[in-house]
Design an enzyme around this catalytic site. Structure first.
Site, mmCIF file in Angstrom:
data_model
loop_
_atom_site.group_PDB
_atom_site.id
_atom_site.type_symbol
_atom_site.label_atom_id
_atom_site.label_comp_id
_atom_site.label_asym_id
_atom_site.label_seq_id
_atom_site.Cartn_x
_atom_site.Cartn_y
_atom_site.Cartn_z
ATOM 1 N N SER A 35 11.787 2.105 5.008
ATOM 2 C CA SER A 35 10.354 1.931 4.786
ATOM 3 C C SER A 35 10.111 1.228 3.455
ATOM 4 O O SER A 35 10.615 0.140 3.226
ATOM 5 C CB SER A 35 9.632 3.276 4.864
ATOM 6 O OG SER A 35 8.242 3.096 4.783
ATOM 7 N N HIS A 36 9.360 1.851 2.549
ATOM 8 C CA HIS A 36 9.040 1.217 1.266
ATOM 9 C C HIS A 36 9.873 1.796 0.134
ATOM 10 O O HIS A 36 9.553 1.611 -1.033
ATOM 11 C CB HIS A 36 7.550 1.397 0.959
ATOM 12 C CG HIS A 36 7.095 2.826 0.987
ATOM 13 N ND1 HIS A 36 7.010 3.538 2.161
ATOM 14 C CD2 HIS A 36 6.722 3.679 0.000
ATOM 15 C CE1 HIS A 36 6.597 4.770 1.895
ATOM 16 N NE2 HIS A 36 6.419 4.883 0.592
ATOM 17 N N ASP A 206 5.880 -4.267 3.003
ATOM 18 C CA ASP A 206 7.010 -3.376 2.755
ATOM 19 C C ASP A 206 8.151 -3.732 3.698
ATOM 20 O O ASP A 206 8.073 -4.685 4.479
ATOM 21 C CB ASP A 206 6.599 -1.909 2.871
ATOM 22 C CG ASP A 206 6.407 -1.449 4.308
ATOM 23 O OD1 ASP A 206 6.183 -2.304 5.195
ATOM 24 O OD2 ASP A 206 6.477 -0.234 4.549
ATOM 25 N N ASP A 208 9.544 -2.498 6.415
ATOM 26 C CA ASP A 208 9.453 -2.487 7.880
ATOM 27 C C ASP A 208 8.125 -3.020 8.397
ATOM 28 O O ASP A 208 7.837 -2.934 9.596
ATOM 29 C CB ASP A 208 9.759 -1.100 8.458
ATOM 30 C CG ASP A 208 8.802 -0.023 7.968
ATOM 31 O OD1 ASP A 208 8.051 -0.280 7.018
ATOM 32 O OD2 ASP A 208 8.812 1.084 8.546
ATOM 33 N N ASP A 210 4.836 -2.313 7.979
ATOM 34 C CA ASP A 210 3.608 -1.601 8.333
ATOM 35 C C ASP A 210 2.656 -1.414 7.155
ATOM 36 O O ASP A 210 1.526 -0.987 7.336
ATOM 37 C CB ASP A 210 3.912 -0.260 9.007
ATOM 38 C CG ASP A 210 4.772 0.676 8.158
ATOM 39 O OD1 ASP A 210 5.055 0.337 6.991
ATOM 40 O OD2 ASP A 210 5.163 1.745 8.675
ATOM 41 N N ARG A 211 3.098 -1.765 5.951
ATOM 42 C CA ARG A 211 2.230 -1.686 4.782
ATOM 43 C C ARG A 211 2.065 -3.077 4.167
ATOM 44 O O ARG A 211 2.931 -3.930 4.335
ATOM 45 C CB ARG A 211 2.806 -0.731 3.735
ATOM 46 C CG ARG A 211 2.993 0.698 4.225
ATOM 47 C CD ARG A 211 3.753 1.517 3.189
ATOM 48 N NE ARG A 211 4.272 2.739 3.735
ATOM 49 C CZ ARG A 211 3.717 3.934 3.577
ATOM 50 N NH1 ARG A 211 2.609 4.042 2.876
ATOM 51 N NH2 ARG A 211 4.261 5.005 4.114
ATOM 52 N N GLU A 294 -4.918 4.217 5.590
ATOM 53 C CA GLU A 294 -4.500 5.165 4.561
ATOM 54 C C GLU A 294 -4.520 4.478 3.201
ATOM 55 O O GLU A 294 -4.379 3.254 3.111
ATOM 56 C CB GLU A 294 -3.084 5.667 4.836
ATOM 57 C CG GLU A 294 -2.920 6.373 6.171
ATOM 58 C CD GLU A 294 -1.478 6.729 6.465
ATOM 59 O OE1 GLU A 294 -1.261 7.794 7.066
ATOM 60 O OE2 GLU A 294 -0.581 5.948 6.105
ATOM 61 N N SER A 296 -2.271 4.415 1.125
ATOM 62 C CA SER A 296 -0.935 3.938 0.766
ATOM 63 C C SER A 296 -0.655 2.561 1.368
ATOM 64 O O SER A 296 0.481 2.246 1.703
ATOM 65 C CB SER A 296 0.122 4.943 1.218
ATOM 66 O OG SER A 296 0.002 5.208 2.605
ATOM 67 N N LYS A 307 0.480 1.527 11.986
ATOM 68 C CA LYS A 307 -0.132 0.650 10.991
ATOM 69 C C LYS A 307 0.569 -0.693 11.032
ATOM 70 O O LYS A 307 1.735 -0.772 11.396
ATOM 71 C CB LYS A 307 -0.079 1.285 9.602
ATOM 72 C CG LYS A 307 1.250 1.889 9.188
ATOM 73 C CD LYS A 307 1.082 2.645 7.885
ATOM 74 C CE LYS A 307 2.349 3.381 7.481
ATOM 75 N NZ LYS A 307 2.535 4.663 8.177
#
Length: 480
Positions: A35-36, A206, A208, A210-211, A294, A296, A307
């Site tokens: 992830s991040h 990020d 993967d 999603d952010r 969110e 984040s 997301k």
């Protein structure tokens, strides 16, 4: 399991996994990701399980998997199985089980997801923004995660952004040695490029996908809560929402209430959930929620059950194309209309778990005591009156599931908020997060630094939590 579908070279973004699960009606999906967080042999590694709707497994599924795991007596490994992850197409293997043959299908990492995006956005309008006579120069940082192929194929090849618009597009196992976290602390290469004034729009993703983070010219930062609210207020720029309508919004409890102002103006409900995308999936599956997010830097809509960072960036480019304004102008117009929600998150990372637990336990006892209700705090020229406090719990409007102890809230009479929460996604020991929010309607007060505006609230938070005294810290690890 008789069939596996895998992205070419083992690469798929989290939104693409959700997209493929829904497209081929798979039983679920497994995502291997940091992830991040920092990656590589000495860093983070996680497994996310997606269910058949393409969303994160809800607690009831995770609990059931755990119960089954305690009864397993044996498992089998096929050590000689060799799959060429670079070769597109179907490969079949005889594993001498009831699935004959066992099928592995390698698919293009981007194509299925790109086709979905084509059905959502007006690509010609975005392409004209990036290539037309009044084109805007963009800078996109994939942060050496999986987003490189998506940025190059979609933003550069499909939408016409120059190839040199994209940086850090080679996926690396350790993400180049730094956390692929799209915020001002870690996306420093992007921030420096944007501060030079050459680019009108910047974004980072990020590992993967999603952010995301949005920057305007000269490094103008759009915080995630504002971004969510601005997207909500401009959904008419997106063909998908013009066709389907808008049924409701969702935000995690720590996310600022900026979205609530938009929801009220649009006369649609807003759902306040615990942190975690799985809580939005039920709302979207039941047709209650069209857009959610969110604090984040995660935002998405009911086109998927995850997301989706690139989707959010394309929404922003669509808004820029439709409104013909800069990022900063769009943000400031939004503040002028709805007011500004000054907002910050302060992370105290790598705490000793017992210390963090007792801080939260004692704080809950303090703020939920009747004597705390209607208490006043004087900090400088500011006086804050407590209106209500609670330990947040969520009752799912779809299935009635109750989720308790999701963070401590102090809400003041002027709508300011303080929130204390233990992070469930911490990768090193324990993380305690403090969120501060203050609302300002007066446009003449919209040009202040968030930390200056929020400093009285932070002083209250530090006083009642005693976090510095009890941890020996002088300040937070990360401020966003």
């Amino acid at each position: 399991i008789g069939r596996l579908v895998i992205g070419q070279n083992g690469i798929l973004s989290t939104p693409a996994v959700s997209c493929i699960i829904r497209k081929i009606k798979a039983a679920g999906g497994i995502i291997l990701t940091a992830s991040h967080s920092p990656g590589g042999p000495g860093g983070e590694f996680g497994v996310k399980f997606e269910v058949a709707n393409g969303g994160p497994a809800p607690d009831i599924v995770s609990d059931k998997i755990y119960q089954i795991s305690k009864t397993l007596e044996e498992y089998a490994i096929c050590p000689d199985l060799r799959v060429d992850l670079s070769r597109l197409g179907r490969q079949e293997f005889d594993l001498e089980n009831k699935f004959k043959p066992f099928r592995v299908e390698i698919v293009d990492s981007v194509d299925i997801y790109l086709n979905l995006l084509r059905s959502i956005f007006d690509f010609s309008a975005i392409r004209n923004l990036l290539t037309g006579p009044n084109q805007i120069k963009i800078r996109i940082d994939a942060m050496n995660g999986v987003m490189g192929p998506y940025v190059r194929k979609i933003l550069c090849d499909e939408l016409g952004a120059p190839a040199n618009s994209a940086i850090n597009c080679i996926p690396l196992e350790d993400f180049g040695g730094q956390p692929p976290d799209p915020n001002l602390m870690y996306a420093t290469a992007l921030l420096e490029a944007m501060r030079g004034g050459e680019y009108g729009f910047g974004a980072a993703f990020d590992a993967d996908g999603d952010r995301y983070m949005i920057l305007g010219q000269n490094g103008f930062f759009v915080n995630a809560s504002d971004s969510l609210a601005i997207i909500a207020a401009n959904l008419s720029c997106i063909p998908y929402f013009c066709q389907k309508g808008v049924r409701g919004f969702g935000r995690s409890m720590p996310t600022s209430t900026a979205l609530d102002k938009v929801a009220k103006a649009m006369k649609v409900p807003v759902y306040e959930t615990p942190a975690g995308w799985r809580y939005f999936s039920n709302l979207m599956d039941s047709g209650r929620c069209s857009l959610c997010g969110e604090e984040s830097f995660g935002t998405g809509s009911d086109h998927l059950r995850e997301k989706d960072g690139l989707w959010a960036v394309l929404v922003w480019l669509s808004i820029l194309a439709a409104r013909k304004q800069s990022v900063e102008e769009i943000v400031r117009d939004h503040w002028a209309r709805f007011g500004r929600h000054y907002y910050c998150r302060f992370d105290y990372e790598a705490l000793e778990p017992r210390t963090a637990y007792f801080i939260m336990r004692d704080l809950e006892a303090l703020i939920t005591d009747k004597s705390f209700s209607h208490q006043q705090f004087a900090v400088g020229n500011n006086i804050y009156s407590v209106e209500r406090t609670d330990s947040f719990e969520y009752i799912d409007p779809v299935d009635g599931t109750v989720t308790k102890r999701q963070g401590l809230r102090i809400i003041f009479s002027d709508a300011s908020r303080l929130i204390f929460r233990m992070s469930a996604s911490s990768h090193v020991r324990a993380t305690l997060r403090i969120y501060a929010e203050s609302y300002e309607k007066d446009p003449s007060q919209h040009n202040k630094e968030p930390q200056a505006v929020l400093s009285p609230l932070i002083a209250i938070a530090l006083k009642i939590s005693q976090i510095h005294e009890r941890t020996g810290r002088k300040g937070p690890t990360v401020i966003t």
